[in-house]
Design an enzyme around this catalytic site. Structure first.
Site: not given
Length: 755
Positions: A231-232
């Site tokens: 995930d970012w």
């Protein structure tokens, strides 16, 4: 085109390899110009393409290209329709080809543990089988267009509060039965090109560092073939991540972490072969897209908008109806509430779409010349009660044949990044609905929300239509549903409890500063409410129609199953009403062997069938031994005890219409290490030790209470049930104390039992 990726990797420098394991910017992988390896683009968009070309960000702050917003996951799951999910996937896959996007970041399949999770609107269900089957269909649709998906967020990302640091604490059975299967089903049935790991920790270890999660479970147990992306901003320890099976870090610039990988290889702390494996998985996805580019693909906004309207109509759930719906064409109808004019159709955050066209239910009705009036009642962002607006709404309702109140959650309440404070609608809406229902018996409530809300006025409303966050076509779809042009066919993918405090996670959500305890275990959603015999507002799987259906003639391919068996279930479904419609047939399984800590029943398959009036079709569903099983930690595997199981078929979890019983025989044995603390109950339940203990008991040890003179007070005190319990729960170490054997004889018995 077949490519020799291993040869290509052998030509790279270590620095070039490391560079491919991190992003260039928010949405692109890095290129290696020297070897002709291009960058590719990924994009948010489980329910619409959120492609950003400038001023990129991950939270929907900056604008993306014009795109079509389709119904969110909360809505599409309610369709119980695999064909719908695949169709949506195909549309989005085609849009990605037209926009040169290699991977779309979705679907989001985390379990709806609590109604308060701010991101529930993106997620499918409280049930892992429904979430898994629907996500697999979506993935097959997208990837049929040679575009990758990134199923997310792996794993146990069930809240927004402290999501980047919280540790989700649960036992392995809970994880394997509730929080893993949606991912497992999708991987085994559809092979998403990528998996996105979550921000949170699982039992103290960040997902991005978790070798058990990313390699042992995902790759070794399930056979995942693609790459794992963060995930970012979810990287914790980049080198440990590479060891654990984390392939790609996003977003860029990742140069500092790339350098850490290079240094770790040079120091012998990270095998270069591990880096090569990560690079190969990334390159495989890049070239799967590049070698199958569809240069003819067109992003037809108008055409896809019409598809969005149709999909929204198939997702809507008619929660209750006294016959007021559908409305007649000549009815005078008062539309009340700000969402009639400005619908809420999507959630906030990384999935937020810059929608091509949004038409409200009011606009749709006016275009068709329907006899509707509009009264504001409340504005979409209002929370405070305004008595003047309520009085105006009541007057409009009294002057009409029927009233339709468009209610729901404002954008400010439901979004990525934070969780809801409660399960209520704003007070101005609840008060208005109650007042209008009291004044107009034909009051319909249309809901626009991403997860359940408390509905204290429900018993007074004539009808309730749940539209969820139905995408940009929700206004026209609502109009068609209200006036009977479309027949509602959705069924709830989550339970609507009467109040928040009824929810099983209530006392443990969102947890303490550093951890959250999943104390409810496997009893999530309907599994909990049914076990507690707790009334709910609307049950999991519930959904009404403007027509009626009969289910009959259930047939089984076999009534006896073993560990390797597969069972086919067929059911005849007939439309017994006067309007064409679709029904969701649901197949549940119940363990009838008294196995401790098992739900009353669990969904294991489902089928959606469309029928014209009077038409009958046969639907087919399937079961394996796994569907009868729970995860037995002592065995480290799925286990169903030999015995009887009931198959329950209905149109909701609380409306079972047909049942069949099957028998099951397993060769699996739960391992038992016998010690002085082992109790008789365990030994008598185990098929290997039971014969030894029965022989022992037959030699006169059954009367553990000793002898008592007939008619004495002692004899009255020692009942047969007490005697039985004393045997059942007695540990082996107590046998010498009661004079049944010597300590040496006990040790010989234990050795025999362990042998």
């Amino acid at each position: 085109m077949a490519r020799d990726l291993k040869k290509l990797i052998s030509e790279m420098t270590l620095e070039e390899k490391a560079s491919l394991l991190g992003g260039k910017d928010f949405w692109h992988t890095k290129a290696v110009d020297r070897l002709g390896i291009p960058a590719v683009m990924v994009s948010d968009g489980p329910h619409g393409l959120r492609k950003q070309n400038d001023k990129a960000d991950h939270l929907g702050v900056n604008e993306s290209i014009k795109a079509v917003c389709f119904p969110a996951g909360c809505a599409t799951a309610a369709s119980f329709d695999r064909d719908l999910e695949r169709e949506l996937g195909e549309i989005i896959g085609n849009e990605c080809q037209a926009e040169d996007v290699a991977v779309v970041l979705g679907p989001a399949v985390n379990i709806k543990r609590s109604p308060l999770c701010g991101r529930n609107f993106e997620y499918f269900s409280e049930d892992p089988v429904l979430a898994g089957k629907m996500s697999a269909a979506y993935i097959r649709g997208v990837q049929s267009k040679h575009v990758g998906t990134s199923i997310k967020h792996f794993a146990m990302n069930n809240q927004e509060t402290r999501r980047m640091s919280i540790s989700a604490e649960a036992d392995e059975r809970t994880i394997r039965e509730i929080y893993f299967p949606a991912f497992e089903i999708a991987v085994k049935e559809a092979q998403p090109w990528t998996v996105m790991c979550s921000y949170n920790k699982i039992n103290g270890t960040f997902s991005s560092d978790n070798e058990w999660l990313l390699t042992k479970v995902l790759r070794d147990d399930w056979g995942f073939e693609g790459f794992v992306v963060t995930d970012w901003g979810a990287v914790d320890d980049r080198v440990q991540g590479a060891r654990a099976g984390l392939d790609l870090e996003m977003p860029g610039d990742t140069s500092l972490n790339d350098a850490q990988i290079v240094e770790a290889v040079k120091k012998g702390e990270l095998p270069e072969e591990a880096v090569d494996a990560c690079v190969e998985r990334v390159l495989d996805v890049i070239y799967r897209f590049l070698d199958n580019r569809d240069e003819t693909a067109v992003f037809d906004l108008k055409k896809d908008h019409e598809k969005a309207v149709g999909l929204a109509g198939r997702c809507a759930v008619l929660l209750q109806n006294d016959g007021t719906l559908p409305l007649t064409a000549d009815a005078k109808v008062a539309y009340i509430g700000g969402f009639a004019k400005k619908p809420r159709f999507q959630g906030g955050g990384s999935s937020h779409i810059n929608s091509f066209k949004v038409e409200s239910a009011l606009e749709s009705a006016e275009k068709k010349g329907r006899k509707v009036t509009y009264t504001e009642g409340f504005l979409p962002d209002d929370t405070a009660v305004d008595q003047k607006r309520i009085d105006e709404a009541v007057a409009a309702a009294k002057a009409a044949d029927a009233a339709v109140i468009f209610a729901g959650l404002p954008d400010s309440i439901e979004s990525e990044g934070y969780d809801r404070d409660d399960m209520k609608l704003p007070a101005c809406q609840d008060d208005l609905i109650a007042a209008v229902c009291a004044a107009q018996p034909h009051t319909v409530v249309v809901l626009h929300n991403g997860s359940p809300v408390e509905c204290p006025w429900a018993d007074d409303a004539a009808a309730v239509l749940e539209m969820y966050l139905g995408g940009e076509g929700v206004g026209e779809a609502t109009d068609r549903l209200l006036f009977g042009e479309t027949n509602p066919s959705g069924h709830l993918a989550e339970t609507f409890p009467l109040k928040l405090s009824d929810n099983p996670s209530c006392l443990n959500f969102p947890g303490q500063m550093k951890s959250v305890n999943y104390a409810e275990g496997v009893f999530v959603g309907y599994r909990y409410y049914e076990k507690k015999e707790m009334p709910v507002r609307w049950a999991f799987g519930h959904g009404l129609s403007y027509t009626t259906f009969d289910m009959t003639n259930v047939k089984l391919s076999t009534e006896e199953m073993t560990d390797d068996s597969e069972l086919t279930v067929t059911v005849d479904v007939k439309n017994t009403g006067a309007m064409a419609g679709a029904e969701a047939v649901q197949l549940y399984v119940a363990d009838r062997n008294g196995t401790p800590e098992r739900p009353v029943k669990e969904l294991k398959d489902f089928a959606k069938v469309f029928l014209n009036p009077g038409e009958t079709k046969t639907v087919e569903m399937h079961l394996t031994a796994r569907d009868l099983s729970y995860f037995e930690e002592r065995l480290g595997d799925w286990y169903a005890p030999s015995g009887k199981y009931e198959l329950l078929i209905g149109d909701a979890s609380d409306r079972i219409l047909l049942t069949k019983e099957i028998s099951f025989t397993t060769e699996k044995v739960i391992p038992l290490h016998v010690s002085v603390d082992t109790i008789m109950e365990e030994l008598l339940a185990n098929p290997k030790t039971a014969p030894i203990m029965k022989e022992f008991l037959a030699k006169g040890t059954a009367n553990m209470g000793g002898e008592a003179e007939e008619g004495s007070a002692a004899a009255e005190a020692i009942t047969s049930k007490m005697n039985e319990a004393m045997v059942k729960y007695m540990p082996l170490k107590s046998l010498p104390s009661f004079g049944f054997m010597t300590p040496d004889e006990l040790q010989k018995l234990i050795a025999k039992l362990n042998g």
